[in-house]
Design a protein around this motif. Sequence first.
Motif, PDB file in Angstrom:
ATOM      1  N   GLN A 138      15.863   0.410  -1.572  1.00  0.00           N
ATOM      2  CA  GLN A 138      14.950   0.481  -2.719  1.00  0.00           C
ATOM      3  C   GLN A 138      13.640  -0.274  -2.490  1.00  0.00           C
ATOM      4  O   GLN A 138      12.549   0.281  -2.634  1.00  0.00           O
ATOM      5  N   ASP A 139      13.734  -1.551  -2.119  1.00  0.00           N
ATOM      6  CA  ASP A 139      12.526  -2.377  -2.000  1.00  0.00           C
ATOM      7  C   ASP A 139      11.573  -1.851  -0.934  1.00  0.00           C
ATOM      8  O   ASP A 139      10.355  -1.765  -1.146  1.00  0.00           O
ATOM      9  N   ILE A 140      12.151  -1.525   0.232  1.00  0.00           N
ATOM     10  CA  ILE A 140      11.308  -1.038   1.341  1.00  0.00           C
ATOM     11  C   ILE A 140      10.634   0.265   0.939  1.00  0.00           C
ATOM     12  O   ILE A 140       9.429   0.452   1.134  1.00  0.00           O
ATOM     13  N   ASN A 141      11.415   1.192   0.373  1.00  0.00           N
ATOM     14  CA  ASN A 141      10.875   2.511   0.056  1.00  0.00           C
ATOM     15  C   ASN A 141       9.813   2.451  -1.049  1.00  0.00           C
ATOM     16  O   ASN A 141       8.830   3.195  -1.021  1.00  0.00           O
ATOM     17  N   LEU A 142       9.998   1.545  -2.017  1.00  0.00           N
ATOM     18  CA  LEU A 142       8.981   1.387  -3.066  1.00  0.00           C
ATOM     19  C   LEU A 142       7.690   0.814  -2.490  1.00  0.00           C
ATOM     20  O   LEU A 142       6.588   1.218  -2.849  1.00  0.00           O
ATOM     21  N   GLU A 143       7.839  -0.147  -1.580  1.00  0.00           N
ATOM     22  CA  GLU A 143       6.659  -0.748  -0.949  1.00  0.00           C
ATOM     23  C   GLU A 143       5.912   0.293  -0.115  1.00  0.00           C
ATOM     24  O   GLU A 143       4.682   0.378  -0.137  1.00  0.00           O
ATOM     25  N   LYS A 144       6.657   1.120   0.636  1.00  0.00           N
ATOM     26  CA  LYS A 144       6.012   2.146   1.472  1.00  0.00           C
ATOM     27  C   LYS A 144       5.311   3.192   0.608  1.00  0.00           C
ATOM     28  O   LYS A 144       4.227   3.670   0.945  1.00  0.00           O
ATOM     29  N   LEU A 145       5.943   3.547  -0.521  1.00  0.00           N
ATOM     30  CA  LEU A 145       5.312   4.494  -1.453  1.00  0.00           C
ATOM     31  C   LEU A 145       4.035   3.894  -2.029  1.00  0.00           C
ATOM     32  O   LEU A 145       3.007   4.580  -2.160  1.00  0.00           O
ATOM     33  N   ASN A 146       4.091   2.607  -2.321  1.00  0.00           N
ATOM     34  CA  ASN A 146       2.929   1.900  -2.856  1.00  0.00           C
ATOM     35  C   ASN A 146       1.748   1.988  -1.885  1.00  0.00           C
ATOM     36  O   ASN A 146       0.611   2.268  -2.280  1.00  0.00           O
ATOM     37  N   ARG A 147       2.034   1.795  -0.598  1.00  0.00           N
ATOM     38  CA  ARG A 147       0.970   1.879   0.417  1.00  0.00           C
ATOM     39  C   ARG A 147       0.410   3.301   0.521  1.00  0.00           C
ATOM     40  O   ARG A 147      -0.778   3.501   0.745  1.00  0.00           O
ATOM     41  N   MET A 148       1.291   4.298   0.362  1.00  0.00           N
ATOM     42  CA  MET A 148       0.837   5.702   0.410  1.00  0.00           C
ATOM     43  C   MET A 148      -0.081   5.998  -0.768  1.00  0.00           C
ATOM     44  O   MET A 148      -1.123   6.650  -0.632  1.00  0.00           O
ATOM     45  N   GLN A 149       0.291   5.491  -1.943  1.00  0.00           N
ATOM     46  CA  GLN A 149      -0.538   5.686  -3.135  1.00  0.00           C
ATOM     47  C   GLN A 149      -1.899   5.010  -2.946  1.00  0.00           C
ATOM     48  O   GLN A 149      -2.945   5.563  -3.306  1.00  0.00           O
ATOM     49  N   GLN A 150      -1.875   3.816  -2.370  1.00  0.00           N
ATOM     50  CA  GLN A 150      -3.127   3.092  -2.131  1.00  0.00           C
ATOM     51  C   GLN A 150      -4.051   3.886  -1.204  1.00  0.00           C
ATOM     52  O   GLN A 150      -5.264   3.939  -1.400  1.00  0.00           O
TER      53      GLN A 150
END
Length: 612
Positions: free
Chosen positions: A348-360
């Motif tokens: 969960q944590d890793i995937n949310l962080e990676k999604l966050n970077r994609m959104q950025q």
Amino acid sequence: MLKTLKTYFGYTQFRPLQQEIISCILNKKDTLVLMPTGGGKSICYQLPALMMEGTAIVVSPLISLMKDQVESLQANGIAARALNSSNNETENANLRLECAQGKIKLLYISPERLLSEVGFLLRDIKISLFAIDEAHCISQWGHDFRPEYTQLKVLRQQFPQVPIVALTATADKITRQDILRQLAMRDPQIFISSFDRPNLSLEVKRGYQQKEKIRAIVKFIERHPGESGIIYCMSRNGTEKVAELLEEKGFKVAVYHAGLDNLEREKAQDDFINDRVQIVCATIAFGMGIDKSNVRWVIHYNLPKSIESFYQEIGRAGRDGLPSDTLLFYSFGDIVLLSKFAAESKQQDINLEKLNRMQQYAESDICRRRILLNYFGETADHDCGNCDVCRNPPERFDGTIIVQKALSAIARTDQQVGTRTLTDILKGAVTQEIIDKGYDKLKTYGAGRDIPARDWQDYLLQMLNLGYFEVAYNENNHLKITEAGRKVLFGHATAQLVVIKREERTVKPSRKSTRKDVSLQPVIPTLIPAIFEDEDEQLFETLRQLRKQLADQQAIPPYIVLSDKTLHLLASRQPRTLDAFGEISGIGEYKKKKYGKDFIEAIEAYKAENKR
């Protein structure tokens, strides 16, 4: 090495780092290779396999990927085979015999099959090297984690003298370290090629509804008449719907997703690589097994789940180095759905962080190529000129003092804070964490009171995308200052930040504000100099038809006969002898003998017909 390169692959010189990597493998050293898709990774292990005694074992995750690689090698006259479930027992028995007799130079095998063969087939043959392709699959930090890859460390235990080569196109710093550890690599040599793919243009469009997306896609495809492309969709239903809408507009489209049976998927892939359809609408299940060099464009109908996925998928365009276009759509709905998937995943944590970077990445006003390169640890100090942000540059200002305040605060906390705590420190907020850890005693506490908190969030995002610090998601998402950041912090470089304009930064703009979106402005053609002088375009089409006939006769994809780049060179230089044909880049001895006569006759006939 150069003689082998020309004889089998038709090239007279190596690409950057290839020669050093091959020398390293020939000296039996463990090697980690990071090269972008289309950067020439395969030759790094294929060429030493030809020069070393024995059989190279290549671990590959997909049958389609193995099939493609084996066909390409066989088309160059190289003894390569694949051991997998698509073979029948007789074929596998013959293959084992050929291996035992030392007749096969490269054997492709899946990780699951490899583990079952460790005590059998692998014991009976002389192994020159192990090549682990798509090595990021071994790491839980990688974007395509596959548990079966984690058992590959048995290779080091069982075959201590055989060199291991791990290869990937997408691994950040943390994933790289994990690959080395998981494979128990000994004193490994690490080669990191530039991740830059300057031939790919990058463009983002946000807040579009379905009808607007389809209109934009049709316009986009019309700029690429007859050229192959992939449209990635988040859902199976999405692929079907987009394909249907494009078919109504007269395009030849295939659909590919996990809901289809094997035969349907194979047909879609086969039609695409053999140029029977122009477009494939697919979920991310598609493409890993495709080495089609002449994909000219990639569209993301939805936001991808990570920068690694995005980079790998756009990397399927322009593998031959010729100019190619990429387009990403995203909306607020994508974020909601992907956040739900990430929250429900095992990581969960890793995937949310990676999604966050994609959104950025999608929302940024910074040169998109710089963001991609910085993500993979490669500092770019200039804008690319080949993305939508560079073509419509935002207003910037000297933000050196702002960056220095933030980096100073990170340094004074021993790089042990995330963005939220950092913002609290800069704003002089009174929170339990600030008091408990004594951050209110820091010299930089409250140093950014004059800037609103939401602006700090924006500036920190810009700093991250510019590569001034990175996020260590294996350390609670703590921020770590990079070399580029240190230069700014100590006054050796200045930092340009984008002026914040709130009304243009919503994820889902209103009708009115959508018209202001910079991505809606006319696309300026990519300014890449012409690569082929004096090329006869009509002759290129004639040669393309001949290539298709020759490919159909052998039931192989046209790009395996000759690449688009090689065809362009033929249409430009128009060789009239077999030796001149063999001098063209990408034509080795085997292809010279096999196809030379046909292509020379076609060129002669064309010139006679056109009196030139």
